[in-house]
Design an enzyme around this catalytic site. Sequence first.
Site, PDB file in Angstrom:
ATOM      1  N   SER A 156       0.962  -1.265   0.095  1.00  0.00           N
ATOM      2  CA  SER A 156      -0.050   0.163  -0.001  1.00  0.00           C
ATOM      3  C   SER A 156       0.866   1.198  -0.030  1.00  0.00           C
ATOM      4  CB  SER A 156      -0.913  -0.121   1.345  1.00  0.00           C
ATOM      5  OG  SER A 156      -1.552   1.267   1.613  1.00  0.00           O
ATOM      6  N   TYR A 169      -2.126  -0.896  10.319  1.00  0.00           N
ATOM      7  CA  TYR A 169      -1.968  -1.059   9.135  1.00  0.00           C
ATOM      8  C   TYR A 169      -0.774  -0.728   8.594  1.00  0.00           C
ATOM      9  CZ  TYR A 169      -3.961  -1.254   4.100  1.00  0.00           C
ATOM     10  OH  TYR A 169      -4.107  -1.392   2.699  1.00  0.00           O
TER      11      TYR A 169
HETATM   12  N1  LIG Z   1      -8.836  -0.475  -1.499  1.00  0.00           N
HETATM   13  C1  LIG Z   1      -7.498   0.392  -1.152  1.00  0.00           C
HETATM   14  O1  LIG Z   1      -7.630   1.517  -0.987  1.00  0.00           O
HETATM   15  C2  LIG Z   1      -6.401  -0.170  -0.962  1.00  0.00           C
HETATM   16  C3  LIG Z   1      -5.060   0.561  -0.893  1.00  0.00           C
HETATM   17  C4  LIG Z   1      -3.931   0.026  -0.977  1.00  0.00           C
HETATM   18  C5  LIG Z   1      -3.547  -1.431  -0.644  1.00  0.00           C
HETATM   19  N2  LIG Z   1      -4.791  -2.232  -0.640  1.00  0.00           N
HETATM   20  C6  LIG Z   1      -4.360  -3.557  -0.412  1.00  0.00           C
HETATM   21  O2  LIG Z   1      -5.047  -4.206  -1.522  1.00  0.00           O
HETATM   22  C7  LIG Z   1      -5.326  -5.649  -1.036  1.00  0.00           C
HETATM   23  C8  LIG Z   1      -6.670  -6.018  -1.227  1.00  0.00           C
HETATM   24  O3  LIG Z   1      -7.645  -5.217  -0.939  1.00  0.00           O
HETATM   25  P1  LIG Z   1      -8.921  -4.776  -1.523  1.00  0.00           P
HETATM   26  O4  LIG Z   1      -9.007  -3.297  -1.543  1.00  0.00           O
HETATM   27  O5  LIG Z   1      -9.230  -5.171  -2.846  1.00  0.00           O
HETATM   28  O6  LIG Z   1     -10.213  -5.430  -0.467  1.00  0.00           O
HETATM   29  P2  LIG Z   1     -11.341  -6.361  -0.497  1.00  0.00           P
HETATM   30  O7  LIG Z   1     -11.992  -6.328   0.844  1.00  0.00           O
HETATM   31  O8  LIG Z   1     -12.305  -5.944  -1.824  1.00  0.00           O
HETATM   32  O9  LIG Z   1     -10.692  -7.552  -0.940  1.00  0.00           O
HETATM   33  C9  LIG Z   1      -9.933  -8.489   0.091  1.00  0.00           C
HETATM   34  C10 LIG Z   1     -10.257 -10.014  -0.255  1.00  0.00           C
HETATM   35  O10 LIG Z   1      -9.338 -10.684   0.720  1.00  0.00           O
HETATM   36  C11 LIG Z   1     -10.202 -11.815   1.152  1.00  0.00           C
HETATM   37  N3  LIG Z   1      -9.581 -12.276   2.438  1.00  0.00           N
HETATM   38  C12 LIG Z   1      -9.434 -11.687   3.724  1.00  0.00           C
HETATM   39  N4  LIG Z   1      -8.900 -12.048   4.564  1.00  0.00           N
HETATM   40  C13 LIG Z   1      -8.423 -13.503   4.037  1.00  0.00           C
HETATM   41  C14 LIG Z   1      -7.871 -14.361   4.726  1.00  0.00           C
HETATM   42  N5  LIG Z   1      -7.462 -14.620   5.851  1.00  0.00           N
HETATM   43  N6  LIG Z   1      -7.463 -15.520   3.684  1.00  0.00           N
HETATM   44  C15 LIG Z   1      -8.058 -15.262   2.291  1.00  0.00           C
HETATM   45  N7  LIG Z   1      -8.583 -14.324   1.644  1.00  0.00           N
HETATM   46  C16 LIG Z   1      -8.972 -13.358   2.571  1.00  0.00           C
HETATM   47  C17 LIG Z   1     -11.471 -11.226   1.174  1.00  0.00           C
HETATM   48  O11 LIG Z   1     -12.570 -12.431   1.467  1.00  0.00           O
HETATM   49  C18 LIG Z   1     -11.808 -10.471   0.225  1.00  0.00           C
HETATM   50  O12 LIG Z   1     -12.061 -11.193  -0.916  1.00  0.00           O
HETATM   51  C19 LIG Z   1      -5.223  -5.607   0.639  1.00  0.00           C
HETATM   52  O13 LIG Z   1      -3.885  -6.165   0.839  1.00  0.00           O
HETATM   53  C20 LIG Z   1      -5.209  -4.239   0.966  1.00  0.00           C
HETATM   54  O14 LIG Z   1      -4.613  -3.831   1.978  1.00  0.00           O
HETATM   55  C21 LIG Z   1      -6.092  -1.532  -0.606  1.00  0.00           C
END
Ligand SMILES: NC(=O)c1ccc[n+]([C@@H]2O[C@H](COP(=O)([O-])OP(=O)(O)OC[C@H]3O[C@@H](n4cnc5c(N)ncnc54)[C@H](O)[C@@H]3O)[C@@H](O)[C@H]2O)c1
Length: 278
Positions: A156, A169
């Site tokens: 991130s 985080y």
């Molecule tokens: N959305 C943002 O603004 C953002 C920004 C920077 C980084 N991220 C990172 O991107 C990544 C994906 O997040 P996203 O935004 O797509 O969120 P999201 O909530 O849409 O997707 C996350 C997915 O991870 C799965 N998950 C959660 N715990 C799990 C586990 N223990 N084992 C297997 N699967 C699991 C969930 O079921 C979900 O399908 C994360 O690492 C998040 O920290 C997100």
Amino acid sequence: MVDAVPTGAETAAEPAPPAYDLAGRVAVVSGGASGIGYATAEALIGAGAQVVVADIDPTAGQKAADTLGAWYAELDVTSSADWARLVENATKVFGGIDIGFLNAGVDTGGAGLDSLTDAAYRRIMAINVDGVVYGARALAPAIERRGGGRLVATASLAGLVALPRDPIYTATKHAVVGLVRALAPELAGRGITIHAVCPGLTDTPLLGGAKAYLEEQGMPLLTPPDIAAAVLGCLRSTETGQAWVVQAGREPLMYKFRGVPGPAGGVRPPKDFRDPEI
Ligand SMILES: NC(=O)c1ccc[n+]([C@@H]2O[C@H](COP(=O)([O-])OP(=O)(O)OC[C@H]3O[C@@H](n4cnc5c(N)ncnc54)[C@H](O)[C@@H]3O)[C@@H](O)[C@H]2O)c1
């Protein structure tokens, strides 16, 4: 004596190694049921790869796999036994694994020190940090058996800058960036590149109620396909150990870390103890 006429060949740069072709590869995408993982699974399939959507949520995971034409594997990234089973099953089904996208992650919802429970702390450390360590450890031997391949972890912007709204985080994502950079040399020797993708705010369910507030403030949000494009860039790259910043309205770019001062007096630590930038 006649001066040699430069032909250009003497100074020509080595031809760039060909970009990694994604067609026909087998890719495991953790957290593939939603958001960034789903969009990346879709982009990988569009590039000709076969995808294992690996997610803890069986309903959303199976639905995603059915929609995309992928294979669903139930996986809790915090369980090394789950990772072992995934590698075994995917190898049986597809004959091997070439690519791992270690992407599943959560936030604390903005818990500060006072409101952070032990359970919430253990949960985020387990998913965001253990999940990446266990995933890399389980996938690397399988990828090596294919003669090499690719790993990308989702960090991130909070892996590069401090996010006071969610310090834990921030700690987990700094861990991911440090892990990726430090693992890169060992993995390079095994034919595997590894990168951290560092997205800014992206329109996924992770934002929860913050989305409306951010939009009200005029904050541009990235879309999951924006991040998927950056991940495919990491996968195709012949670099390794890089953190790729993804910001709204900009092309993804490799973050340049500042050099850290070495010890005074010109003494240099032995190579295996040294950051290449010192
Ligand atoms: N959305 C943002 O603004 C953002 C920004 C920077 C980084 N991220 C990172 O991107 C990544 C994906 O997040 P996203 O935004 O797509 O969120 P999201 O909530 O849409 O997707 C996350 C997915 O991870 C799965 N998950 C959660 N715990 C799990 C586990 N223990 N084992 C297997 N699967 C699991 C969930 O079921 C979900 O399908 C994360 O690492 C998040 O920290 C997100």
